[in-house]
Write an enzyme that holds these catalytic residues in place. Structure first.
Site, short mmCIF file in Angstrom:
data_model
loop_
_atom_site.label_atom_id
_atom_site.label_comp_id
_atom_site.label_asym_id
_atom_site.label_seq_id
_atom_site.Cartn_x
_atom_site.Cartn_y
_atom_site.Cartn_z
N ASP A 1 45.55 146.10 22.40
CA ASP A 1 45.70 144.78 23.03
C ASP A 1 45.36 143.67 22.03
O ASP A 1 46.09 142.69 21.89
CB ASP A 1 44.78 144.65 24.25
CG ASP A 1 45.06 145.67 25.36
OD1 ASP A 1 45.51 145.27 26.44
OD2 ASP A 1 44.85 146.88 25.13
N GLU B 1 47.00 137.02 27.19
CA GLU B 1 46.03 137.60 28.11
C GLU B 1 44.62 137.70 27.52
O GLU B 1 43.64 137.49 28.22
CB GLU B 1 46.49 139.01 28.54
CG GLU B 1 45.49 139.67 29.47
CD GLU B 1 46.03 140.86 30.22
OE1 GLU B 1 47.04 141.44 29.80
OE2 GLU B 1 45.40 141.22 31.23
N THR C 1 47.95 148.52 30.32
CA THR C 1 46.97 149.18 29.44
C THR C 1 46.58 150.56 29.99
O THR C 1 46.33 151.50 29.22
CB THR C 1 45.72 148.28 29.27
OG1 THR C 1 46.17 147.03 28.77
CG2 THR C 1 44.73 148.87 28.29
N ARG D 1 56.87 145.20 44.36
CA ARG D 1 55.45 144.94 44.03
C ARG D 1 54.83 144.27 45.25
O ARG D 1 55.06 143.08 45.50
CB ARG D 1 55.36 144.05 42.80
CG ARG D 1 53.94 143.93 42.26
CD ARG D 1 53.91 143.12 40.98
NE ARG D 1 52.62 143.25 40.33
CZ ARG D 1 52.31 144.20 39.46
NH1 ARG D 1 53.20 145.07 39.07
NH2 ARG D 1 51.11 144.24 38.93
N ASP E 1 52.63 138.74 33.06
CA ASP E 1 53.04 140.03 33.63
C ASP E 1 54.46 140.00 34.18
O ASP E 1 54.97 141.06 34.60
CB ASP E 1 52.09 140.43 34.77
CG ASP E 1 50.77 141.00 34.26
OD1 ASP E 1 50.78 141.65 33.21
OD2 ASP E 1 49.74 140.79 34.93
#
Ligand code: AMP
Ligand code: MG
Length: 340
Positions: free
Chosen positions: A49, A72, A132, A270, A282
């Site tokens: 990341d 992020e 992640t 979602r 996202d």
């Protein structure tokens, strides 16, 4: 090729995302437990990341020094433990692309990604490793970069390092890159570019389209691997209401947008599981990819995603993605299930 408006931005973004995705892969191949930690919100963060965000931020700082970035991650935990194993690994892996970048420069690059969003001007939004948890499981994850102008996504570049290039042949080369430009269509390229930095020639890219479907019962759908991110129970009720019999595919990250954009699955649901408010990085790249591939993206109420409300999609709830021809039916079933 019809892409022409944002040539410089596209070239820089594609190259930066490719470098970041290759670095993520290298980190994944030699992954050790001390290369991950848990953030204050209990979500995991890894060397990948930080390295990915630093690389992309450095590339954008050089090419477009006046552009802001909303990313992020921050440098906080590297600055807390500058001599720790995490910081050392980040410097090592960033160094594979940028040998001169020391920890100070990397932390500067990470901390210049705090843009608050809004309607003014243009800014980039970056999820350096989206999914992640998928990265940690060595399943699907993505590097997602988008350019937002006056609250509208105008360019999206999405690397999916673990997604087979050819959906019909899961043994095909692993790794896919997607590029979409507002009004210019959606494209898939090889993740590994063979030295062609622009990489946007007719020979290297293929135009992608959502599935040609008019009957929702024939669809298949994708959803989050993590049920905390999207209600699996509500999704199966919606599928049942639509007459869908094919099993869902669960995968992490904006790879879900990519598989819908190239017609490998028809629907992405979602469905809010709690009070979570979605984050701009996202959804920005993935939603443009699907829209440019002929799909429709809305929230569960049918509203367009509003990328101008800050760092989060404060005015939206959940996401419903489908080819334009069946989106209204999927949305109606979603409303019935969520209201019922
Ligand atoms: P996915 O891989 O599609 O499940 O989404 C990964 C993203 O989910 C992460 O980047 C987080 O920003 C986001 N996320 C974290 N917690 C939640 C939650 N409770 N509901 C929805 N999304 C979440
Ligand atoms: Mg993410």
């Amino acid at each position: 090729m019809t892409l022409s408006q944002l040539t410089a931005e596209r070239q820089v973004a594609v190259r930066a995302v490719r470098d970041a995705a290759r670095t993520c892969r290298a980190i994944r191949e030699a992954f050790r437990p001390d290369q991950a930690e848990t953030k204050s919100d209990s979500s995991p963060v890894t060397v990948a990341d930080y390295a990915s965000q630093a690389l992309i931020s450095l590339a954008l700082a050089e090419a477009f020094p006046d552009d802001s970035i909303m990313g992020e991650e921050t440098a906080a935990s590297l600055l807390d433990q500058p001599a720790g194993p995490l910081a050392a690994a980040v410097v090592e892996h960033v160094g594979g692309v940028r040998p001169d970048a020391d920890l100070e420069r990397i932390c500067w690059a990470l901390d210049r990604c705090g843009h608050a969003g809004g309607t003014e001007g243009r800014h980039w939004t970056l999820d350096p490793v989206d999914g992640t948890k998928g990265f940690l499981r060595n399943q699907q994850y993505a590097v997602a970069l988008a350019l937002i102008e006056a609250g509208q996504v105008v360019l999206g570049v999405l690397a999916c390092p673990n997604l087979p290039a050819d959906p019909a042949n899961p043994a095909s080369s692993i790794g896919s890159l997607f590029v979409a430009e507002r009004g210019g269509g959606a494209w898939q390229l090889p993740l590994d570019a063979g030295g062609d930095d622009d990489s946007f020639s007719a020979k290297s890219g293929r135009r992608i389209r959502v599935a040609d479907i008019s009957e929702p019962s024939q669809a298949s759908y994708v959803e989050s691997y993590e049920s905390a991110h999207s209600s699996h129970d509500h999704a199966s009720e919606i599928a049942e209401a639509l007459g869908i019999t094919r099993p869902s595919r669960r995968m992490d990250s904006q790879t879900k947008y990519a598989v819908v954009a190239r017609g490998e699955a028809e629907i992405y649901l979602r469905l809010p599981n709690g009070s979570w408010v979605e984050q701009v990085w996202d959804h920005a790249a993935g939603s443009l990819l699907v829209t440019e591939a002929g799909g429709r993206v809305s929230d569960v109420r049918g509203d367009a995603l509003d990328f101008s409300a800050g760092r989060r999609l404060e005015r939206n709830r959940g996401v419903v993605v489908a080819p334009a021809a069946i989106h209204a039916e999927v949305l109606a079933a979603t409303a019935r299930v969520l209201e019922g």
